[in-house]
Motif scaffolding. Structure first.
Motif, mmCIF file in Angstrom:
data_model
loop_
_atom_site.group_PDB
_atom_site.id
_atom_site.type_symbol
_atom_site.label_atom_id
_atom_site.label_comp_id
_atom_site.label_asym_id
_atom_site.label_seq_id
_atom_site.Cartn_x
_atom_site.Cartn_y
_atom_site.Cartn_z
ATOM 1 N N ARG A 83 7.288 -33.321 42.271
ATOM 2 C CA ARG A 83 6.504 -32.815 41.177
ATOM 3 C C ARG A 83 4.812 -33.423 42.216
ATOM 4 N NH1 ARG A 83 9.549 -36.850 38.003
ATOM 5 N NH2 ARG A 83 8.078 -37.640 38.205
ATOM 6 N N GLU A 84 4.626 -33.792 42.731
ATOM 7 C CA GLU A 84 2.969 -33.958 43.593
ATOM 8 C C GLU A 84 3.837 -32.725 44.976
ATOM 9 O OE1 GLU A 84 2.736 -37.951 45.067
ATOM 10 O OE2 GLU A 84 2.387 -38.875 43.340
ATOM 11 N N HIS A 85 4.759 -32.929 45.091
ATOM 12 C CA HIS A 85 4.949 -31.570 46.129
ATOM 13 C C HIS A 85 4.266 -30.223 45.777
ATOM 14 C CE1 HIS A 85 6.002 -30.093 49.776
ATOM 15 N NE2 HIS A 85 6.993 -29.577 49.689
ATOM 16 N N ALA A 86 5.076 -30.358 43.979
ATOM 17 C CA ALA A 86 4.950 -29.115 43.843
ATOM 18 C C ALA A 86 4.023 -28.648 43.210
ATOM 19 C CB ALA A 86 5.805 -28.539 42.101
ATOM 20 N N ALA A 87 2.650 -29.067 43.303
ATOM 21 C CA ALA A 87 1.322 -29.371 42.636
ATOM 22 C C ALA A 87 0.381 -28.216 43.931
ATOM 23 C CB ALA A 87 0.619 -30.013 42.147
ATOM 24 N N GLU A 88 0.680 -28.488 45.151
ATOM 25 C CA GLU A 88 0.443 -28.266 46.227
ATOM 26 C C GLU A 88 1.000 -27.117 47.071
ATOM 27 O OE1 GLU A 88 -1.716 -28.748 49.593
ATOM 28 O OE2 GLU A 88 -1.198 -29.775 48.313
ATOM 29 N N ILE A 89 2.627 -26.832 46.595
ATOM 30 C CA ILE A 89 3.272 -25.863 46.761
ATOM 31 C C ILE A 89 2.504 -24.513 46.668
ATOM 32 C CG2 ILE A 89 5.453 -25.007 46.431
ATOM 33 C CD1 ILE A 89 7.155 -27.046 46.714
ATOM 34 N N LEU A 90 2.278 -24.501 44.848
ATOM 35 C CA LEU A 90 1.276 -23.319 44.146
ATOM 36 C C LEU A 90 0.314 -22.716 44.792
ATOM 37 C CD1 LEU A 90 2.434 -25.220 40.336
ATOM 38 C CD2 LEU A 90 3.089 -22.881 41.813
ATOM 39 N N ARG A 91 -0.144 -23.934 45.963
ATOM 40 C CA ARG A 91 -1.498 -22.757 46.498
ATOM 41 C C ARG A 91 -0.958 -22.241 47.575
ATOM 42 N NH1 ARG A 91 -3.574 -28.511 44.402
ATOM 43 N NH2 ARG A 91 -2.967 -29.821 46.680
ATOM 44 N N TRP A 92 0.437 -22.251 47.743
ATOM 45 C CA TRP A 92 0.715 -21.407 48.929
ATOM 46 C C TRP A 92 1.117 -20.692 48.691
ATOM 47 C CZ3 TRP A 92 4.429 -26.421 51.947
ATOM 48 C CH2 TRP A 92 2.642 -27.531 51.926
ATOM 49 N N VAL A 93 1.368 -20.165 47.137
ATOM 50 C CA VAL A 93 1.744 -18.887 47.069
ATOM 51 C C VAL A 93 1.784 -17.634 47.096
ATOM 52 C CG1 VAL A 93 2.913 -17.340 44.717
ATOM 53 C CG2 VAL A 93 2.990 -20.380 44.486
ATOM 54 N N ARG A 94 1.905 -16.991 48.416
ATOM 55 C CA ARG A 94 1.256 -15.803 48.251
ATOM 56 C C ARG A 94 1.049 -14.356 47.152
ATOM 57 N NH1 ARG A 94 3.026 -13.955 54.189
ATOM 58 N NH2 ARG A 94 5.146 -15.495 54.566
ATOM 59 N N PRO A 95 -0.257 -14.289 47.583
ATOM 60 C CA PRO A 95 -0.238 -13.532 45.786
ATOM 61 C C PRO A 95 -0.267 -12.123 45.756
ATOM 62 C CG PRO A 95 -2.638 -14.413 47.243
ATOM 63 C CD PRO A 95 -1.315 -14.216 48.191
ATOM 64 N N ALA A 96 0.630 -11.622 46.887
ATOM 65 C CA ALA A 96 1.104 -10.449 47.122
ATOM 66 C C ALA A 96 2.662 -10.956 46.082
ATOM 67 C CB ALA A 96 1.455 -9.652 47.960
ATOM 68 N N ALA A 97 2.673 -12.083 46.790
ATOM 69 C CA ALA A 97 4.735 -12.495 45.535
ATOM 70 C C ALA A 97 4.237 -13.031 44.228
ATOM 71 C CB ALA A 97 5.066 -13.784 46.088
ATOM 72 N N ARG A 98 2.837 -13.535 43.534
ATOM 73 C CA ARG A 98 2.555 -14.215 42.467
ATOM 74 C C ARG A 98 2.740 -12.421 41.662
ATOM 75 N NH1 ARG A 98 1.040 -18.523 40.004
ATOM 76 N NH2 ARG A 98 0.988 -19.567 41.979
ATOM 77 N N GLU A 99 1.763 -11.144 42.117
ATOM 78 C CA GLU A 99 2.206 -9.990 41.272
ATOM 79 C C GLU A 99 3.417 -9.921 41.047
ATOM 80 O OE1 GLU A 99 -0.517 -7.814 43.773
ATOM 81 O OE2 GLU A 99 -2.071 -9.037 43.456
ATOM 82 N N ARG A 100 4.265 -9.828 42.369
ATOM 83 C CA ARG A 100 5.702 -9.099 42.059
ATOM 84 C C ARG A 100 6.338 -9.649 40.777
ATOM 85 N NH1 ARG A 100 7.471 -4.060 42.595
ATOM 86 N NH2 ARG A 100 9.550 -3.911 43.311
ATOM 87 N N ILE A 101 6.523 -11.090 41.069
ATOM 88 C CA ILE A 101 6.816 -11.913 39.658
ATOM 89 C C ILE A 101 6.507 -11.799 38.560
ATOM 90 C CG2 ILE A 101 6.798 -14.351 39.225
ATOM 91 C CD1 ILE A 101 6.876 -15.186 42.510
ATOM 92 N N ASP A 102 4.870 -11.052 38.497
ATOM 93 C CA ASP A 102 4.954 -11.451 36.981
ATOM 94 C C ASP A 102 4.730 -10.053 36.895
ATOM 95 O OD1 ASP A 102 2.993 -13.754 36.847
ATOM 96 O OD2 ASP A 102 1.283 -12.876 37.749
ATOM 97 N N TRP A 103 4.839 -8.865 38.041
ATOM 98 C CA TRP A 103 5.752 -7.629 37.158
ATOM 99 C C TRP A 103 6.519 -7.395 36.961
ATOM 100 C CZ3 TRP A 103 9.360 -4.373 39.480
ATOM 101 C CH2 TRP A 103 9.154 -3.206 39.134
ATOM 102 N N HIS A 104 8.168 -8.051 37.294
ATOM 103 C CA HIS A 104 8.853 -8.546 36.861
ATOM 104 C C HIS A 104 9.090 -9.162 35.318
ATOM 105 C CE1 HIS A 104 11.985 -6.553 40.040
ATOM 106 N NE2 HIS A 104 11.203 -7.469 41.267
ATOM 107 N N LYS A 105 8.480 -10.089 35.937
ATOM 108 C CA LYS A 105 8.253 -10.783 34.018
ATOM 109 C C LYS A 105 7.790 -10.342 33.378
ATOM 110 C CE LYS A 105 9.098 -14.617 32.800
ATOM 111 N NZ LYS A 105 10.484 -16.111 32.768
ATOM 112 N N GLY A 106 6.349 -9.487 33.095
ATOM 113 C CA GLY A 106 6.353 -8.400 32.266
ATOM 114 C C GLY A 106 6.919 -7.465 31.994
ATOM 115 N N ARG A 107 8.092 -6.750 32.680
ATOM 116 C CA ARG A 107 8.879 -6.140 32.234
ATOM 117 C C ARG A 107 10.342 -6.173 31.368
ATOM 118 N NH1 ARG A 107 11.140 -2.153 36.429
ATOM 119 N NH2 ARG A 107 12.385 -3.240 36.497
ATOM 120 N N GLY A 108 10.301 -7.289 31.116
ATOM 121 C CA GLY A 108 11.291 -8.605 30.837
ATOM 122 C C GLY A 108 12.435 -8.077 31.337
ATOM 123 N N ASP A 109 12.711 -9.108 32.688
ATOM 124 C CA ASP A 109 13.691 -8.961 33.801
ATOM 125 C C ASP A 109 13.342 -9.599 33.755
ATOM 126 O OD1 ASP A 109 13.107 -6.123 34.277
ATOM 127 O OD2 ASP A 109 11.911 -6.497 36.075
#
Length: 208
Positions: A83-109
């Motif tokens: 759980r502690e490592h996960a909090a650190e990992i979230l700072r390593w997420v690529r902005p473009a990847a997060r945008e694409r994830i959110d794009w799919h989520k917004g479409r209901g995929d």
């Protein structure tokens, strides 16, 4: 979302596809200490050489590394480290990847994370990023301690497709988007209707 008459599933690899770096070795270092991990890797150097020569494979090497470190370790303690490592990992997420994830989520995929990394830190990470399903590698436990094995196979290569098929059924019934960055994602990308290789990496973006 329905596309071409089929439900859309977006399958993402994790390490280096979504993140800017590997997450497995940093977790081991946090959980067991840098010196202990370095010693285990040194002891496994002959196995690593076999992998390099094509006489063994990465899955077998990973199984031996997990066995040497996890045997007898407390499940509760390592889940806490996860759980502690996960909090650190979230700072390593690529902005473009997060945008694409959110794009799919917004479409209901339907969002599925498919990774060879460990559930100990991927479970909280996948939940924080909004994934619907997680398919990954899991150390096996006997009651309250890890027994040094894996619960199933390392989730890499053909195993990624097998896990996705077990989750969804006939993959031909779905419109699949897949995102990966390495040879371990090849089979997953080949099964996709829309395959993206290293698409989030600056200057390396390409799709097929």
């Amino acid at each position: 979302m329905i596309e071409n008459g089929r439900q859309v599933v977006a399958a993402f690899d994790f390490d280096v596809t979504i993140t800017t770096r590997d997450t497995f070795l940093p977790f081991l270092t946090t959980a067991f200490g840098g010196n202990a991990v370095a010693m285990k890797l040194f002891c496994l150097a002959p196995e690593a050489a076999k992998v390099a020569l094509g006489l063994s494979n990465r899955d077998h090497f990973k199984e031996r590394l997990v066995r040497s470190l996890f045997m007898g370790q407390s499940v509760e303690r390592l889940r806490g480290v996860g759980r502690e490592h996960a909090a650190e990992i979230l700072r390593w997420v690529r902005p473009a990847a997060r945008e694409r994830i959110d794009w799919h989520k917004g479409r209901g995929d339907r969002l599925v994370m498919v990774s060879a990394s460990l559930d100990l830190y991927l479970e909280p990470t996948a939940a924080a990023l909004g994934f619907d399903d997680l398919l990954c590698t899991s150390p096996s436990a006997n009651h309250l301690v890890f027994d040094g094995g894996l619960a199933g196979k390392n989730c890499r290569g053909p195993e990624k497709v097998s896990r996705l098929r077990n989750l969804l059924g006939n993959l031909a019934d779905f419109e699949i988007y897949a995102y990966g960055d390495s040879a371990g994602d090849r089979e997953l990308l080949e099964k996709a209707d829309h395959a993206y290789f290293r698409v989030f990496e600056p200057n390396l973006s390409q799709s097929r």
